[in-house]
Design an enzyme around this catalytic site. Sequence first.
Site, PDB file in Angstrom:
ATOM      1  CE1 TYR A 131      82.978  86.933  26.453  1.00 36.37           C
ATOM      2  CE2 TYR A 131      84.619  85.200  26.651  1.00 36.37           C
ATOM      3  CZ  TYR A 131      84.003  86.326  27.151  1.00 36.37           C
ATOM      4  OH  TYR A 131      84.412  86.849  28.355  1.00 36.37           O
TER       5      TYR A 131
ATOM      6  CD  GLN B 196      86.365  86.226  33.692  1.00 35.44           C
ATOM      7  OE1 GLN B 196      86.155  86.735  32.595  1.00 35.44           O
ATOM      8  NE2 GLN B 196      86.321  84.908  33.878  1.00 35.44           N
TER       9      GLN B 196
END
Length: 354
Positions: free
Chosen positions: A62, A185
């Site tokens: 990220y 997720q």
Amino acid sequence: MSLTLDTYRLLGRSGLRVSPLALGTATFGTEWGWGAEKDEARKLFDTYVERGGNFVDTAATYTDGSSERLLGEFARDHRESLVLATKYTTLRRPGDPNSGGPHRKSLFASVEASLRQLNTDYLDLLYLHVWDFTTPVEEILRGLDDLVRDGKVLYVAMSNVPAWEVSRMQAIADLRGWSPLIALQVEYNLVNRAAERDLIPMARAMGLGVTPYSPLAGGLLTGKYRHADLTAANAGPGESTRKSFNAGLGLVTERSLAVADVVKEVAAELGRTPAQVGLAWTLQNPGVTAPIIGARTPSQLEDNLGALEVAFTASHLARLDEVAAIDLGYPHDVLASDHLRTVTRGDLVIEARR
């Protein structure tokens, strides 16, 4: 009844306690063209933790690693009270085929990199981030179990993986005594309800808590998008990169904008914001444990946290369900048909266990 961040929930079949909203940190850092600078990111973290939040989500790549590095710095004085979740499989070094993927070499190297960036001795939760159909499931599961046995990872989970692969991995893990999967997720929101077909029901049956990402459909459900945004060229300064990104992914459509319009109507009737309604809707699904919020500013975070206080009426939920309805597809539509109900049950009344 309203929730608070310290109304903790068990994550899947584990005893791990997590907040009902997780703090997503893909906005920590500006390397992707949007996001929060260090000081602003610190405010986001502090606000979440001060309100009782303990579940923080990141990934090895990220914002090119800034997310983990900033989170590691911010979490230093709170480490034991936090549940830090990160992910592996995305390419860490362009051109190096083994710096990404779910295989053992990538797994161990990525975990070591995350431990360094997060400045911690262990990860509370590790997700396989993206499935690639190349690595045997036994290799993945054994590698994850080895990390758990070494104490570098406490719990393991999956993200962006077909339901049938997750279910067979859970069965294999159970049969071989390897660490079970405790979370899944997936993208899930009023614009994209595809996870309702198989992924969320599978997760409930197999003991995985669902942690939806993009619960606001990349910002489409915040009320900021208009029909003019069907073309990225109409995005305004400061948001052009994110709006162009969403447009490039095909998220900005007539249908998604129609859903967003009803969300705005419901929000106005409830005296809430569209973002709060969009987030609160995901919490209505009994299979969902903790949606992941990705605020960029403290004011956005405060607004998102207000979702815990939203109380829908049956009428509001029905309107949202109608505008956002999806075709469940085969075999679900056939199994739910009146014809099959007639030939399998007739006039009998059979109550299913819940």
